[in-house]
Design a protein around this motif. Structure first.
Motif, short mmCIF file in Angstrom:
data_model
loop_
_atom_site.label_atom_id
_atom_site.label_comp_id
_atom_site.label_asym_id
_atom_site.label_seq_id
_atom_site.Cartn_x
_atom_site.Cartn_y
_atom_site.Cartn_z
N MET A 1 0.83 -1.21 0.00
CA MET A 1 0.00 0.00 0.00
C MET A 1 0.87 1.26 0.00
O MET A 1 0.59 2.22 -0.70
CB MET A 1 -0.93 0.00 1.21
N VAL A 2 1.94 1.26 0.81
CA VAL A 2 2.83 2.42 0.88
C VAL A 2 3.48 2.67 -0.46
O VAL A 2 3.57 3.81 -0.94
CB VAL A 2 3.89 2.22 1.98
N SER A 3 3.95 1.59 -1.10
CA SER A 3 4.59 1.74 -2.41
C SER A 3 3.60 2.22 -3.46
O SER A 3 3.94 3.01 -4.34
CB SER A 3 5.22 0.41 -2.84
N PHE A 4 2.35 1.76 -3.37
CA PHE A 4 1.32 2.20 -4.32
C PHE A 4 1.06 3.69 -4.15
O PHE A 4 0.99 4.43 -5.15
CB PHE A 4 0.03 1.40 -4.07
N TYR A 8 1.68 6.50 -6.99
CA TYR A 8 0.51 7.18 -7.59
C TYR A 8 0.01 8.32 -6.71
O TYR A 8 -1.19 8.59 -6.69
CB TYR A 8 -0.62 6.17 -7.80
N LYS A 9 0.91 9.00 -6.01
CA LYS A 9 0.46 10.01 -5.05
C LYS A 9 -0.34 11.14 -5.73
O LYS A 9 -1.35 11.60 -5.19
CB LYS A 9 1.64 10.58 -4.28
N MET A 10 0.08 11.58 -6.91
CA MET A 10 -0.66 12.63 -7.61
C MET A 10 -2.02 12.13 -8.08
O MET A 10 -3.02 12.85 -8.03
CB MET A 10 0.14 13.15 -8.78
#
Length: 584
Positions: A1-4, A8-10
């Motif tokens: 989840m953290v890596s996702f 894809y933060k933007m």
């Protein structure tokens, strides 16, 4: 989840903004189209597609409990045994059996729309909501849609949510479901464009423009099946691009997805078939050009299998399309000639909901698109993908514009992402071709595209469109704002012989103790012996095109309300509502 989230933060931020916009406009929604009342009623009413006024001595619900699925598995098993004995005794001549004769009586009683009577307001609440007696009752949803003009998937989903919140009517059931459908479609759209149609930058542009467009929010707020239809159209387009990516030799997983989405689209709305036909035509021609004859056979057989499964699960599609009033009128329209004016009107709604009818933007996109083709000299242009994007939508809009019963935007909501991608894609590739021709540095080359995205987002932010702006009372002053005090009866007066439009106020009538819906000439049937005891309040609804003062006076005389005074009066698109209160 953290890596996702890091990757894809933007994108996650954009989704949060879109979700907040859904919550903001959903909270502002105060009114309903009458079809939204039918959405809840068809989903939650037990074996009664449309709420009619009249006596129901023996209804379809009774018939279903006697001969059909019953209320539990044990009763269903007993009914099957009993039905078999009845049919055996009459040599399996169904139309000669008591089963069929009782069904005809039940159907006639359930469709009685002429006899005037008082109904408990609870019946209106039961129509809109699921309770402990009919929660998770999918057989009822299936039956109700048999009497309607649409397949049942959308109504099944709405019924499941209503079954969790038993006895409650809320706009949020439909809004949240539509929001989930369109957010899922938005994610698939983003991934599809990034993978197949132009990369990350164009994908982000479309994520912003479609997600923050008026058309997106309009589709969310209209509690009908068009958000779900949009999801399946986006999925179908994505799957077809996967087939292209696999060089027209799709793996088993892709073929299973194709079959499933085709079935679900058909099970949501018959118009999905029109889009599927357009996609199939382009794909078959493309595969013929590529000489992929075995792939054509596999592809067509998969679609045919989906059609067979769909008809087995929902055979009533045949009677709806070829025998129903809506289907026959559509077929007649197809054979009655082609009217360009209808295409123009539907096209106007599409442009209104996607680019706010900023025609200069359309012209700019066309010029940049043509400029890109010229500068590239026709090289490295994905003509096949362009045809797959554009031609099925052209076919869909052209056909739907001729057969729809009303020229309104709901029937083309599923085209919005494709139209937006066509416009933004033309601008993106046009600017990219100019930058490549001038050999600009990459950092400079990104600036025009990002600037165009900013301009588009500014233009296309939510705030216009049919259901957000033009429909009176949809976002302000609708049925949700009508205050019904405790101890209130409602009288709904219709012009003699006119269409009964009381369904528009179903959510209001559900808050009353008793409801009397009647034609003006039958008003006396609400007080035949002159002993009607009115509660403290009486809400009188007088359908449009009637003399309000004269009808109100007749209601007060007939129901002996001479000592009642008017508290307030409100007029909407269907009726004038007058709240009367007993004088002290």
């Amino acid at each position: 989840m953290v890596s996702f989230l890091k990757k894809y933060k933007m994108i996650v931020l954009v989704f949060l903004v879109v979700a907040c916009a859904i919550g903001y406009y959903g909270n502002k929604k105060q009114g309903y189209h009458v079809d939204e009342m039918y959405s809840y009623g068809l989903a939650n009413s037990e074996y009664l597609p449309f709420l009619h006024f009249g006596d129901h001595d023996y209804t379809v619900k009774d018939w279903m409990n006697t001969y059909g699925p019953g209320e539990n598995l044990a009763q269903f098993a007993r009914n099957l045994v009993n039905d078999f004995k009845i049919l055996k005794d009459c040599d399996f001549q169904f139309k000669n059996s008591v089963i069929y004769q009782d069904y005809r009586i039940a159907q006639a009683n359930s469709n009685n729309t002429r006899q005037t009577t008082w109904m408990d307001g609870q019946e209106y609440r039961d129509y809109l909501t699921a309770d402990e007696h009919n929660a998770f009752h999918l057989a009822s949803v299936y039956y109700n849609q048999r009497g309607d003009v649409h397949p049942p998937l959308f109504y099944i989903m709405l019924h499941l949510v209503s079954s969790v919140f038993q006895g409650v009517f809320s706009k949020w059931f439909g809004i949240v479901l539509n929001g989930i459908y369109l957010l899922a479609a938005l994610w698939i759209w983003y991934r599809t464009i990034r993978k197949h149609m132009g990369g990350e930058q164009l994908a982000r542009v479309n994520l912003l423009v479609w997600g923050l467009s008026c058309g997106f929010m309009t589709c969310v707020l209209l509690i009908r099946m068009y958000a779900l239809l949009t999801l399946w159209c986006v999925c179908a387009f994505s799957i077809h691009l996967d087939i292209v990516e696999q060089k027209f030799e799709p793996n088993k997983k892709t073929m299973r997805r194709l079959g499933l989405v085709t079935f679900l689209g058909f099970y949501t709305h018959y118009y999905f078939v029109l889009y599927a036909i357009g996609l199939a035509a382009v794909m078959v021609v493309w595969m013929l050009v590529q000489k992929k004859y075995k792939s054509i056979l596999r592809y067509v057989l998969r679609l045919a299998l989906s059609a067979v499964v769909g008809l087995c699960v929902w055979p009533f599609a045949i009677s709806h399309v070829f025998g129903g009033y809506r289907g026959t009128s559509s077929l007649a329209a197809l054979t009655g000639g082609f009217y360009l004016i209808r295409v123009k009107l539907i096209g106007y709604y599409i442009l209104l909901q996607t680019i706010h009818c900023e025609y200069w933007l359309l012209i700019l996109a066309a010029l940049l698109g043509v400029g890109g083709l010229v500068l590239r000299k026709g090289k490295n242009i994905p003509y096949g993908k362009l045809c797959l994007l554009v031609l099925p939508i052209v076919f869909y809009v052209g056909t739907v514009s001729q057969i729809v019963p009303f020229l309104t935007d709901r029937y083309v909501m599923c085209t919005y992402p494709f139209v937006i991608l066509t416009i933004t894609g033309s601008m993106y590739y046009g600017i990219k071709a100019i930058c490549d021709r001038k050999k600009m540095p990459k950092k400079i080359g990104k600036i025009p595209t990002m600037y165009v995205a900013l301009v588009l987002c500014t233009l296309l932010l939510v705030g216009n469109g049919s259901y957000l702006f033009y429909a009176p009372g949809y976002l302000a002053g609708g049925q949700e704002t009508i205050q019904v005090p405790e101890h209130t009866d409602a009288v709904y007066v219709l012009p003699d012989g006119d269409w009964n439009e009381s369904a528009f106020h179903t959510s209001v009538l559900a808050r009353c103790e008793q409801v009397g819906v009647c034609y003006l000439s039958q008003l006396g049937n609400l007080n035949p012996e002159g002993n009607y005891e009115a509660p403290e309040y009486v809400y009188v609804f007088i359908q449009k095109d009637m003399d309000v003062a004269a009808v109100l006076e007749q209601v007060k005389t007939t129901l002996q309300l001479a000592n009642y005074t008017e508290v307030k009066s409100e007029t909407d698109s269907v009726a004038t509502g007058i709240l009367l209160k007993r004088a002290l």
